[in-house]
Design a protein around this motif. Structure first.
Motif: not given
Length: 182
Positions: A20-31
């Protein structure tokens, strides 16, 4: 990297990876297009056809990761890469059992086989998954994170040799068609 060692009899399946892996979408602002990807590594030691599947984390099977409960409340579109070569298809994943958002009204599955019957040479192999958020559920225009479990199983060869499956159909990162995934 998770590793498994299981005995391999004629026509049995052995698990090479179950992670299992969880991925954070680090960009701000999110897209919608997540800036980060999930990278999985596994070992092939014997000839034989490999099948690779992915299941997004749903609320019924959610887990704590870094002190946070994970579980999808919206759909994603995943592009898989095997050994750096893009698969010819993308896969849409839905969600089920979210306490606020319920189930995906479009009925998209939460699990797909990404590669089936692929013959890989012995050695280290990688699967990279890239995700794009799809509107609906809790997604109102941006994807903040996603996650799930990748499983790699291998069909054990018959005594006396011979794997099985085919390797063709991949695309590299530049969109060029490749003969196989090795």
């Amino acid at each position: 990297m998770s590793s498994f060692s299981s005995a391999c009899g004629d026509n049995d399946m052995k698990t090479l990876l179950d992670e299992r892996k969880r991925v954070s979408c680090a960009q701000v602002p999110y897209q919608q297009a997540c800036s980060n990807s999930a990278l999985f590594t596994f070992q092939v030691t014997d000839p034989g056809a490999v099948t690779i599947s992915y299941r997004v984390t749903t609320h019924p099977d959610r887990i704590f990761v870094n002190g946070r409960l994970t579980g999808h409340c919206s759909a994603i579109r995943v592009t898989p890469y095997l050994n750096g070569k893009k698969a010819p298809s993308t896969f849409d994943f839905g969600w089920v059992g979210h306490q606020s958002w319920g189930n995906d009204p479009q009925g998209r599955p939460v699990e797909h086989v990404l590669f089936s019957g692929i013959s890989l040479l012995p050695g280290t192999h990688t699967v990279k998954l890239k995700a794009v958020g799809l509107l609906g559920g809790c997604n109102t225009g941006n994807l903040s994170g996603w996650g799930g479990k990748l499983k790699v199983v291998q069909k054990c060869p018959l005594s006396g040799g011979g794997g099985g499956g085919s390797g063709g159909g991949g695309y590299d990162d530049d969109g060029n068609q490749d003969d196989d995934y090795n």
